[in-house]
Design a protein around this motif. Structure first.
Motif, mmCIF file in Angstrom:
data_model
loop_
_atom_site.group_PDB
_atom_site.id
_atom_site.type_symbol
_atom_site.label_atom_id
_atom_site.label_comp_id
_atom_site.label_asym_id
_atom_site.label_seq_id
_atom_site.Cartn_x
_atom_site.Cartn_y
_atom_site.Cartn_z
ATOM 1 N N SER A 159 0.871 -1.227 -0.126
ATOM 2 C CA SER A 159 -0.051 0.163 -0.144
ATOM 3 C C SER A 159 0.808 1.221 0.105
ATOM 4 N N ARG A 160 0.410 2.285 -0.515
ATOM 5 C CA ARG A 160 0.788 3.512 -0.606
ATOM 6 C C ARG A 160 0.168 4.775 -0.306
ATOM 7 N N SER A 161 0.469 5.474 0.551
ATOM 8 C CA SER A 161 -0.203 6.611 0.762
ATOM 9 C C SER A 161 -0.105 7.905 -0.271
ATOM 10 N N ILE A 162 -1.405 8.282 -0.674
ATOM 11 C CA ILE A 162 -1.442 9.546 -1.438
ATOM 12 C C ILE A 162 -2.123 10.555 -0.946
ATOM 13 N N SER A 163 -1.763 11.714 -1.565
ATOM 14 C CA SER A 163 -2.665 12.852 -1.153
ATOM 15 C C SER A 163 -3.717 12.985 -2.558
ATOM 16 N N ILE A 164 -4.924 13.468 -2.304
ATOM 17 C CA ILE A 164 -5.730 13.823 -3.401
ATOM 18 C C ILE A 164 -6.692 14.902 -3.149
ATOM 19 N N ARG A 165 -6.919 15.845 -3.891
ATOM 20 C CA ARG A 165 -7.607 16.740 -3.598
ATOM 21 C C ARG A 165 -8.949 16.812 -4.259
ATOM 22 N N ILE A 166 -10.108 16.595 -3.308
ATOM 23 C CA ILE A 166 -11.657 16.667 -4.022
ATOM 24 C C ILE A 166 -12.328 17.519 -3.211
ATOM 25 N N PRO A 167 -13.498 18.044 -3.927
ATOM 26 C CA PRO A 167 -14.372 18.889 -3.292
ATOM 27 C C PRO A 167 -14.749 18.415 -1.900
ATOM 28 N N GLU A 168 -15.058 19.353 -0.951
ATOM 29 C CA GLU A 168 -15.453 19.026 0.137
ATOM 30 C C GLU A 168 -16.848 18.220 0.264
ATOM 31 N N TYR A 169 -17.802 18.770 -0.613
ATOM 32 C CA TYR A 169 -19.075 17.982 -0.607
ATOM 33 C C TYR A 169 -19.029 16.576 -1.067
ATOM 34 N N LEU A 170 -18.107 16.253 -1.920
ATOM 35 C CA LEU A 170 -18.056 15.059 -2.382
ATOM 36 C C LEU A 170 -17.373 13.917 -1.364
ATOM 37 N N LEU A 171 -16.337 14.624 -0.519
ATOM 38 C CA LEU A 171 -15.672 13.640 0.451
ATOM 39 C C LEU A 171 -16.873 13.646 1.759
ATOM 40 N N ASN A 172 -17.664 14.506 1.870
ATOM 41 C CA ASN A 172 -18.900 14.191 2.576
ATOM 42 C C ASN A 172 -19.647 13.257 2.253
#
Length: 86
Positions: free
Chosen positions: A46-59
């Motif tokens: 496994s590998r950690s990644i960072s991803i930017r997604i809109p807050e509403y989508l994460l919610n």
């Protein structure tokens, strides 16, 4: 087995890599020499990644994960594996 494979001691990884790149194992082994093996304790890395997604989508993902009673990161992995998102 066709002919015996003799391995010498390698002085470095580069030397060993060069040896394995040059050798043709079909000169030493037949298909009948091979045995099926299993590695039951191997796990995919496994590998950690960072991803930017809109807050509403994460919610939305967190809400769906909460309804399914699973961690939201697990749900995200499932979505990615399926290739779909609803």
């Amino acid at each position: 087995m066709k002919k015996k494979l003799i391995l010498s001691k390698f002085n470095s990884e580069d030397e060993e890599r060069e040896f394995w790149n040059k050798i043709d194992l079909s000169e030493y082994y037949d298909a009948s020499d091979l045995e099926r093996v299993s590695f039951p304790n191997l796990k995919p890395t496994s590998r950690s990644i960072s991803i930017r997604i809109p807050e509403y989508l994460l919610n939305r993902v967190k809400e769906n994960a909460n309804e399914l009673n699973i961690p939201y990161q697990t749900l995200l992995k499932q979505y990615i594996q399926k290739g779909t998102f609803s």
